[in-house]
Enzyme design. Structure first.
Site, PDB file in Angstrom:
ATOM      1  N   ASP A 449       3.556   1.150   1.667  1.00  0.00           N
ATOM      2  CA  ASP A 449       3.241   0.400   2.877  1.00  0.00           C
ATOM      3  C   ASP A 449       2.566   1.283   3.923  1.00  0.00           C
ATOM      4  O   ASP A 449       2.903   2.463   4.073  1.00  0.00           O
ATOM      5  CB  ASP A 449       4.539  -0.189   3.447  1.00  0.00           C
ATOM      6  N   GLU A 502      -1.369   0.308   0.254  1.00  0.00           N
ATOM      7  CA  GLU A 502      -1.847  -0.641   1.262  1.00  0.00           C
ATOM      8  C   GLU A 502      -2.609   0.203   2.290  1.00  0.00           C
ATOM      9  O   GLU A 502      -2.021   0.766   3.201  1.00  0.00           O
ATOM     10  CB  GLU A 502      -0.686  -1.385   1.934  1.00  0.00           C
TER      11      GLU A 502
END
Length: 779
Positions: A449, A502
């Site tokens: 993330d 990401e």
């Protein structure tokens, strides 16, 4: 440490032993409460004043050098610290019982001649004795923790000191084990700035006086083996900060926690027996970027609200396998105090959230998915952590896991703290954590993330709020090094694993090997795949316009092919796109309800055919109209036949199933996702028609033709150039199919090419293009 073990020869040879319970004159003890002068060696064996003061104030770095059994002159001093005890009795391995004298403040001691204490020439530390502790009507019999050698090995300490302990969870945290023939739990924690550390828990009524830990050299590691406690015990660490104040902290390496909002750590022993050997052997057969890879993203607590890990194991594999997804991606499952963070603000990096069950229950779910042929990806959050005062923030009284520079430590977007990637112990904590999930829980891949927030020093910061790196640049070189180390280590140790970034910027080489240097002078970050955020934003923006205006945004659907082979991409329609006022996928589409669903179906057909892997968030597989809510989850009632709208929602779900089936059976759609030879435009410039047509090619050259018509009109005999060596084309998927809720317009019969050139190709076909639909054709 060395003071716990007398030098060779310091224990006299076996001699006469007085009757059980008798204390020789030499062991006379001063009146209760009297304390020798600081630094003196009391003939009575009681704790010296300076040590006593440090123990009472919880600032002693080596309580084992004072408490326990130690040679004093020609005798052995027994010392125990048991606040609230009325009586403490020592029983040696030979059965000699001796009552210790109460020295006040919970300290007890006695000095016995060596021959009375041990009848064999062995060191006290190698022959554990028993303490019998009386509290009113309760008598507790335990081995003395302070009679034991350190329970952490020298190799562990060396690797921790180097920042290279790849299985850190085996050395730190709470570990039930046998040590020197005694069953108990070893507690170890990294707290280099602490003046003292104690273990507190239910087993000592949250008073750590009897369980002070020792510091093991310069590593910053504190250790204590506590006999006779094991699985299920609640615990924390009571840390004395540099300023003398105290704080109770959850274990950073805890493998199990209480259910939030409770936040104690729990001693855990895994008993799960895995049954996924076949899956693990096969997952390394083909790299992810050359394999079918269709991902269903799930927030476990809200997929079916109220289900535990084991209940999910009964329902989730069946549902995902029926729809044909190759993988699930679980939003973060590591323990987090605030459910509204969806797991993205982690406090227990080594513990699955207790909201849904135990760590073994989570393993059971992963095992069930593997046995159903489904890979398990997990969101992993090494970018930041929350400021809760019982967790990682200023863990031992000073900045430790976070950067010492406040500007570097504070995450500007989320009110959290950023890790200090330049500190070797912090890097070790995170690299080992990535390995932990993959090795201990058999996770097949980590979606990392917020990588962009890690890579740039000026991320979400204004001028004056950040400091350039040593080269004057904005790159966070420590974060780059960490990500490279994490990826290289994970791919080396875990065959078949995949890491997914990401990353929302144009950073060069996210999925390039770490040893390959790019134009910017950096080695690749080493990820296997990267989310294509540009494709997601551009394509959703295009679809949000009324068809009459789409010709002005045509390039937004074609631009992705300009950079499609710069990285190994995943096309994500994730949870982030269907919350916070962004509306669900179908609700982003213009027009009436029929047109919205048609756009939704056409978009899924375009997405599954486009180079790159696919990711779809739960609820979007059946065109849920409402935004996702973590409190209620998907609107499953929309699929109930009693609702009377089978074609509305069940039809979209049927399309998702058929897309996955056709995709998995068509190597042209996944085998050359990262090879430019696997794609060729036929019509990328049909601006006025809102049409996109392209070919995908398998490694053996076999093609698939994908055509999307994003206008609401039927186009008859729409001419497209095709290869000249294909005798006929057969429609294998049409998102306008009646069973999906469409109008049934299409090409039911094989379409034969004409010897009429078009789009630079020697032959062409005339297709019927349904309105707001995607069709796939194969030879």
């Amino acid at each position: 440490m060395s003071s716990s073990v007398p030098e060779s020869g310091s224990v006299p040879e076996s001699g006469s032993v007085p009757a059980s319970g008798s204390v020789p004159e030499s062991s006379s003890v001063p009146a209760s409460g009297s304390v020798p002068e600081s630094g003196s060696v009391p003939e009575s064996g009681s704790v010296p004043a300076s040590d006593r003061e440090r123990l009472l104030s919880a600032t002693h770095h080596d309580p084992h050098s004072v408490l326990g059994a130690h040679p004093v002159g020609t005798g052995v001093a027994f010392r125990a610290w048991r606040p609230y005890a009325e009586k403490v009795t020592v029983t040696t391995p030979e059965g000699l019982r001796t009552d210790l004298r109460d020295d006040g403040d919970g300290f007890f001691s006695a000095l016995l001649p060596s021959e009375a204490a041990w009848s064999a020439p062995a060191s006290p530390a190698s022959s554990p004795y028993t303490l019998e502790i009386t509290y009113g009507d309760t008598v507790q019999r335990v081995a003395d923790a302070y009679s034991l050698l350190p329970s952490v090995g020298d190799l562990d300490l060396h690797l921790i000191g180097e920042g290279r302990h790849e299985q850190l969870w085996t050395a730190l945290g709470a570990r039930p084990m046998e040590h020197q023939g005694i069953q108990g739990t070893r507690f170890t924690v990294w707290a280099p700035n602490a003046r003292g550390v104690r273990v507190v828990g239910g087993f000592n009524y949250w008073d750590g006086a009897a369980h002070s830990m020792r510091s093991l050299g310069s590593t910053g590691i504190w250790e204590l083996f506590v006999p006779d406690i094991g699985e299920g015990e609640l615990y924390k660490y009571e840390i004395t900060r540099p300023d003398g104040s105290k704080t109770q902290r959850a274990d950073p390496l805890a493998t199990r926690t209480e259910t939030p909002p409770a936040n104690s750590s729990v001693v855990h022993v895994s008993r799960h027996v895995w049954h996924d050997d076949e899956w693990l052997r096969a997952r390394n057969d083909r790299p992810a970027h050359e394999a079918p890879f269709s991902v269903y993203e799930i927030h476990l607590p809200s997929w079916r609200p109220g289900l535990s890990y084991r209940q999910l194991a009964e329902q989730l594999p069946r549902y995902v396998a029926d729809l044909g997804f190759t993988h699930v991606e679980l939003m973060p499952v590591a323990e987090h105090p605030f459910g509204g963070s969806w797991g993205y603000q982690v406090t227990g990096f080594y513990a699955p959230t207790a909201r849904l069950g135990t760590p073994d229950d989570f393993k059971f779910l992963v095992d069930a998915l593997h046995q159903a042929g489904i890979g398990v990806l997990m969101d992993w959050v090494p970018a930041h952590f929350p400021r809760d005062d019982w967790a990682l923030a200023e863990f031992d009284g000073r900045t430790l896991y976070e950067h010492e520079d406040p500007l570097r430590a504070a995450h500007p977007d989320w009110g959290t703290l950023e890790f200090d990637y330049g500190r070797k112990e912090v890097r070790n904590f995170l690299v080992a954590n990535a390995l932990y999930w993959c090795e201990e829980f058999h996770i097949d891949g980590l979606r990392v993330d917020a990588v962009a927030s890690m890579l740039y020093l000026d991320y979400s910061r204004e001028d004056g709020q950040w400091t350039p790196n040593q080269h004057g640049g904005r790159e966070n070189l420590d974060a780059v090094s960490f990500l490279q180390e994490m990826n290289a280590t994970l791919y080396r140790r875990v065959p078949g694993v995949v890491t997914i970034a990401e990353e929302s910027t144009a950073w060069d080489g996210v999925t390039r090997a770490t040893h390959h240097i790019g134009p910017g002078g950096f080695g690749g970050l080493g990820f296997g795949l990267k989310w294509n955020m540009g494709w997601m934003h551009d394509s959703l923006d295009y679809l949000a316009h009324e068809p009459v205006h789409r010709k002005y945004h045509h390039h937004e659907m074609t631009f992705s092919m300009v950079y499609a082979y710069s990285e190994n991409y995943v096309l994500p329609i994730s949870h982030d796109e269907v919350v916070h006022g962004k509306r669900s996928l179908v609700s982003k589409m213009p027009g009436d309800w029929w047109q919205q669903r048609a756009n939704h179906r056409a978009y899924l057909g375009f997405m599954w055919a486009h180079p790159g892997k696919q990711l779809l968030f739960m609820g979007q597989e059946f065109a849920q109209g409402a935004e996702w809510s973590e409190a209620s989850g998907p609107d499953w009632w929309l699929l109930d036949p009693a609702y009377g709208a089978e074609a509305d929602h069940r039809g979209v779900r049927d399309l998702t199933r058929d897309l996955n089936a056709a995709y998995r059976g068509t190597p042209a759609l996944w085998e050359r996702d990262t090879d430019p030879a696997g794609f060729s435009w036929i019509a990328g410039d049909a601006v006025e028609d809102n049409v996109f047509a392209f070919l995908r090619h398998a490694a053996d050259g076999s093609p698939l033709l994908a055509v999307s018509n994003f206008s609401p009109v039927v186009r008859h005999e729409y001419r497209l150039g095709v290869p000249g060596d294909v005798p006929a084309w057969h429609e294998v998927l049409n998102t306008d199919g009646v069973r999906y809720g469409g109008g049934g317009v299409g090409n039911p019969e094989p379409v034969k090419p004409d010897d009429v050139g078009a789009h630079g190709r020697p032959a062409s076909i005339g297709l019927t293009l349904p309105p707001l639909a995607t069709v796939w054709l194969r030879p």
